[in-house]
Design a protein around this motif. Structure first.
Motif, PDB file in Angstrom:
ATOM      1  N   LYS A   1       0.817  -1.220   0.000  1.00 13.24           N
ATOM      2  CA  LYS A   1       0.000   0.000   0.000  1.00 13.24           C
ATOM      3  C   LYS A   1       0.852   1.273   0.000  1.00 13.24           C
ATOM      4  O   LYS A   1       0.372   2.324  -0.372  1.00 13.24           O
ATOM      5  CB  LYS A   1      -0.920   0.015   1.215  1.00 13.24           C
ATOM      6  CG  LYS A   1      -1.878  -1.144   1.267  1.00 13.24           C
ATOM      7  CD  LYS A   1      -3.226  -0.728   0.845  1.00 13.24           C
ATOM      8  CE  LYS A   1      -4.206  -1.879   1.015  1.00 13.24           C
ATOM      9  NZ  LYS A   1      -5.516  -1.523   0.618  1.00 13.24           N
ATOM     10  N   GLY A   2       2.076   1.196   0.486  1.00 12.40           N
ATOM     11  CA  GLY A   2       2.924   2.391   0.566  1.00 12.40           C
ATOM     12  C   GLY A   2       2.297   3.442   1.455  1.00 12.40           C
ATOM     13  O   GLY A   2       1.727   3.124   2.492  1.00 12.40           O
ATOM     14  N   VAL A   3       2.375   4.699   1.015  1.00 19.06           N
ATOM     15  CA  VAL A   3       1.823   5.790   1.818  1.00 19.06           C
ATOM     16  C   VAL A   3       0.301   5.853   1.730  1.00 19.06           C
ATOM     17  O   VAL A   3      -0.333   6.597   2.467  1.00 19.06           O
ATOM     18  CB  VAL A   3       2.428   7.162   1.443  1.00 19.06           C
ATOM     19  CG1 VAL A   3       3.906   7.211   1.779  1.00 19.06           C
ATOM     20  CG2 VAL A   3       2.180   7.511  -0.005  1.00 19.06           C
ATOM     21  N   GLN A   4      -0.290   5.062   0.859  1.00 20.52           N
ATOM     22  CA  GLN A   4      -1.755   5.006   0.740  1.00 20.52           C
ATOM     23  C   GLN A   4      -2.310   3.877   1.603  1.00 20.52           C
ATOM     24  O   GLN A   4      -3.199   3.139   1.200  1.00 20.52           O
ATOM     25  CB  GLN A   4      -2.150   4.807  -0.735  1.00 20.52           C
ATOM     26  CG  GLN A   4      -1.660   5.891  -1.664  1.00 20.52           C
ATOM     27  CD  GLN A   4      -2.193   7.271  -1.321  1.00 20.52           C
ATOM     28  OE1 GLN A   4      -3.299   7.418  -0.835  1.00 20.52           O
ATOM     29  NE2 GLN A   4      -1.391   8.292  -1.562  1.00 20.52           N
ATOM     30  N   SER A   5      -1.799   3.740   2.809  1.00 20.73           N
ATOM     31  CA  SER A   5      -2.138   2.620   3.695  1.00 20.73           C
ATOM     32  C   SER A   5      -3.548   2.716   4.273  1.00 20.73           C
ATOM     33  O   SER A   5      -4.101   1.729   4.711  1.00 20.73           O
ATOM     34  CB  SER A   5      -1.140   2.552   4.848  1.00 20.73           C
ATOM     35  OG  SER A   5      -1.254   3.697   5.673  1.00 20.73           O
ATOM     36  N   GLY A   6      -4.102   3.916   4.308  1.00 18.05           N
ATOM     37  CA  GLY A   6      -5.395   4.100   4.955  1.00 18.05           C
ATOM     38  C   GLY A   6      -5.264   4.493   6.415  1.00 18.05           C
ATOM     39  O   GLY A   6      -6.253   4.755   7.083  1.00 18.05           O
ATOM     40  N   ILE A   7      -4.031   4.539   6.921  1.00 18.15           N
ATOM     41  CA  ILE A   7      -3.805   5.020   8.290  1.00 18.15           C
ATOM     42  C   ILE A   7      -3.865   6.546   8.254  1.00 18.15           C
ATOM     43  O   ILE A   7      -3.215   7.178   7.423  1.00 18.15           O
ATOM     44  CB  ILE A   7      -2.442   4.555   8.846  1.00 18.15           C
ATOM     45  CG1 ILE A   7      -2.342   3.023   8.887  1.00 18.15           C
ATOM     46  CG2 ILE A   7      -2.173   5.178  10.219  1.00 18.15           C
ATOM     47  CD1 ILE A   7      -3.226   2.341   9.897  1.00 18.15           C
TER      48      ILE A   7
ATOM     49  N   TYR B   1      -6.052   6.429  13.326  1.00 21.22           N
ATOM     50  CA  TYR B   1      -7.119   5.484  13.001  1.00 21.22           C
ATOM     51  C   TYR B   1      -6.905   4.913  11.613  1.00 21.22           C
ATOM     52  O   TYR B   1      -6.133   5.447  10.813  1.00 21.22           O
ATOM     53  CB  TYR B   1      -8.492   6.149  13.113  1.00 21.22           C
ATOM     54  CG  TYR B   1      -8.716   7.322  12.183  1.00 21.22           C
ATOM     55  CD1 TYR B   1      -9.336   7.161  10.947  1.00 21.22           C
ATOM     56  CD2 TYR B   1      -8.306   8.603  12.535  1.00 21.22           C
ATOM     57  CE1 TYR B   1      -9.541   8.234  10.095  1.00 21.22           C
ATOM     58  CE2 TYR B   1      -8.506   9.683  11.694  1.00 21.22           C
ATOM     59  CZ  TYR B   1      -9.127   9.494  10.468  1.00 21.22           C
ATOM     60  OH  TYR B   1      -9.319  10.551   9.623  1.00 21.22           O
ATOM     61  N   TYR B   2      -7.591   3.817  11.361  1.00 23.20           N
ATOM     62  CA  TYR B   2      -7.579   3.195  10.038  1.00 23.20           C
ATOM     63  C   TYR B   2      -8.846   3.620   9.324  1.00 23.20           C
ATOM     64  O   TYR B   2      -9.949   3.487   9.869  1.00 23.20           O
ATOM     65  CB  TYR B   2      -7.499   1.674  10.163  1.00 23.20           C
ATOM     66  CG  TYR B   2      -7.534   0.962   8.830  1.00 23.20           C
ATOM     67  CD1 TYR B   2      -6.530   1.168   7.892  1.00 23.20           C
ATOM     68  CD2 TYR B   2      -8.576   0.111   8.507  1.00 23.20           C
ATOM     69  CE1 TYR B   2      -6.563   0.530   6.662  1.00 23.20           C
ATOM     70  CE2 TYR B   2      -8.613  -0.536   7.277  1.00 23.20           C
ATOM     71  CZ  TYR B   2      -7.599  -0.318   6.359  1.00 23.20           C
ATOM     72  OH  TYR B   2      -7.636  -0.942   5.143  1.00 23.20           O
ATOM     73  N   LYS B   3      -8.697   4.157   8.133  1.00 20.83           N
ATOM     74  CA  LYS B   3      -9.827   4.716   7.404  1.00 20.83           C
ATOM     75  C   LYS B   3     -10.926   3.680   7.135  1.00 20.83           C
ATOM     76  O   LYS B   3     -12.092   4.024   7.028  1.00 20.83           O
ATOM     77  CB  LYS B   3      -9.341   5.333   6.085  1.00 20.83           C
ATOM     78  CG  LYS B   3     -10.353   6.264   5.489  1.00 20.83           C
ATOM     79  CD  LYS B   3      -9.784   7.028   4.329  1.00 20.83           C
ATOM     80  CE  LYS B   3     -10.892   7.898   3.753  1.00 20.83           C
ATOM     81  NZ  LYS B   3     -10.631   8.374   2.452  1.00 20.83           N
ATOM     82  N   GLY B   4     -10.557   2.406   7.061  1.00 17.02           N
ATOM     83  CA  GLY B   4     -11.561   1.361   6.872  1.00 17.02           C
ATOM     84  C   GLY B   4     -12.457   1.172   8.087  1.00 17.02           C
ATOM     85  O   GLY B   4     -13.566   0.657   7.972  1.00 17.02           O
ATOM     86  N   ASP B   5     -11.989   1.607   9.263  1.00 21.54           N
ATOM     87  CA  ASP B   5     -12.769   1.488  10.506  1.00 21.54           C
ATOM     88  C   ASP B   5     -13.540   2.762  10.819  1.00 21.54           C
ATOM     89  O   ASP B   5     -14.599   2.722  11.436  1.00 21.54           O
ATOM     90  CB  ASP B   5     -11.846   1.215  11.704  1.00 21.54           C
ATOM     91  CG  ASP B   5     -11.067  -0.073  11.568  1.00 21.54           C
ATOM     92  OD1 ASP B   5     -11.531  -0.982  10.849  1.00 21.54           O
ATOM     93  OD2 ASP B   5      -9.986  -0.171  12.178  1.00 21.54           O
ATOM     94  N   GLN B   6     -12.984   3.869  10.429  1.00 24.29           N
ATOM     95  CA  GLN B   6     -13.525   5.178  10.811  1.00 24.29           C
ATOM     96  C   GLN B   6     -13.231   6.126   9.663  1.00 24.29           C
ATOM     97  O   GLN B   6     -12.075   6.312   9.286  1.00 24.29           O
ATOM     98  CB  GLN B   6     -12.812   5.619  12.095  1.00 24.29           C
ATOM     99  CG  GLN B   6     -13.104   7.002  12.563  1.00 24.29           C
ATOM    100  CD  GLN B   6     -12.282   7.346  13.802  1.00 24.29           C
ATOM    101  OE1 GLN B   6     -11.971   6.499  14.622  1.00 24.29           O
ATOM    102  NE2 GLN B   6     -11.941   8.611  13.929  1.00 24.29           N
ATOM    103  N   GLU B   7     -14.263   6.748   9.111  1.00 21.26           N
ATOM    104  CA  GLU B   7     -14.065   7.532   7.905  1.00 21.26           C
ATOM    105  C   GLU B   7     -13.301   8.837   8.121  1.00 21.26           C
ATOM    106  O   GLU B   7     -12.461   9.217   7.327  1.00 21.26           O
ATOM    107  CB  GLU B   7     -15.419   7.833   7.247  1.00 21.26           C
ATOM    108  CG  GLU B   7     -15.268   8.340   5.837  1.00 21.26           C
ATOM    109  CD  GLU B   7     -16.556   8.268   5.050  1.00 21.26           C
ATOM    110  OE1 GLU B   7     -16.781   9.201   4.266  1.00 21.26           O
ATOM    111  OE2 GLU B   7     -17.316   7.311   5.222  1.00 21.26           O
ATOM    112  N   ASN B   8     -13.619   9.522   9.219  1.00 19.31           N
ATOM    113  CA  ASN B   8     -13.007  10.830   9.463  1.00 19.31           C
ATOM    114  C   ASN B   8     -12.474  10.942  10.887  1.00 19.31           C
ATOM    115  O   ASN B   8     -12.818  10.156  11.762  1.00 19.31           O
ATOM    116  CB  ASN B   8     -14.020  11.956   9.212  1.00 19.31           C
ATOM    117  CG  ASN B   8     -14.346  12.107   7.752  1.00 19.31           C
ATOM    118  OD1 ASN B   8     -13.455  12.254   6.936  1.00 19.31           O
ATOM    119  ND2 ASN B   8     -15.622  12.029   7.414  1.00 19.31           N
ATOM    120  N   GLU B   9     -11.670  11.983  11.085  1.00 22.29           N
ATOM    121  CA  GLU B   9     -11.119  12.271  12.401  1.00 22.29           C
ATOM    122  C   GLU B   9     -12.232  12.658  13.369  1.00 22.29           C
ATOM    123  O   GLU B   9     -13.308  13.070  12.959  1.00 22.29           O
ATOM    124  CB  GLU B   9     -10.077  13.390  12.307  1.00 22.29           C
ATOM    125  CG  GLU B   9     -10.623  14.739  11.913  1.00 22.29           C
ATOM    126  CD  GLU B   9     -10.909  14.899  10.422  1.00 22.29           C
ATOM    127  OE1 GLU B   9     -11.638  15.842  10.074  1.00 22.29           O
ATOM    128  OE2 GLU B   9     -10.442  14.089   9.609  1.00 22.29           O
TER     129      GLU B   9
END
Length: 127
Positions: free
Chosen positions: A78-84, A103-111
């Motif tokens: 994934k490189g820098v596009q990890s979703g973290i 957070y992981y974007k797959g678990d939580q969409e926004n901050e």
């Protein structure tokens, strides 16, 4: 060039602890991020569009940033596009970083903007 202080909010540490169960490289990845991206952005004005200032929070100081590009070795390929994703505060006068949330974007969409406002909503300009 380093920052004078790098700190983590307790909630950030809790977020990280949960994510470490799934992504065991995160602690090392965070160190790499600090040494490469964070220092480049704040100390040398190098902008790779991986860190963006957050707007619309009505917080003058400290500056709040969101990390969009974060390499995680546990997320292979994934490189820098990890979703973290991560948010942090930068206190320029004190030369201090305070990590707010990871957070992981797959678990939580926004901050969590409420978390940011809770800790920094009453902040005023630097002394």
């Amino acid at each position: 060039m380093k920052f004078k202080h790098i700190e983590r909010l307790e909630k950030f540490s809790n977020d990280l602890k949960k994510l470490l169960k799934r992504y065991p490289s995160l602690e090392d990845d965070l160190d790499s991020f600090i040494r490469a991206q964070l220092i480049a952005y704040h100390k040398f004005n190098v902008d790779n569009r991986g860190i963006v200032p957050m707007v619309g929070l009505a917080i003058e100081y400290p500056q709040i940033f969101k990390v969009l590009k974060f390499a995680c070795k546990s997320l292979k390929g994934k490189g820098v596009q990890s979703g973290i994703r991560m948010t942090y505060a930068y206190f320029s006068v004190e030369d201090r970083i305070e990590f707010i949330e990871i957070y992981y974007k797959g678990d939580q969409e926004n901050e969590d903007k409420e978390r940011i406002k809770k800790y920094y909503g009453n902040s005023t300009k630097a002394l």
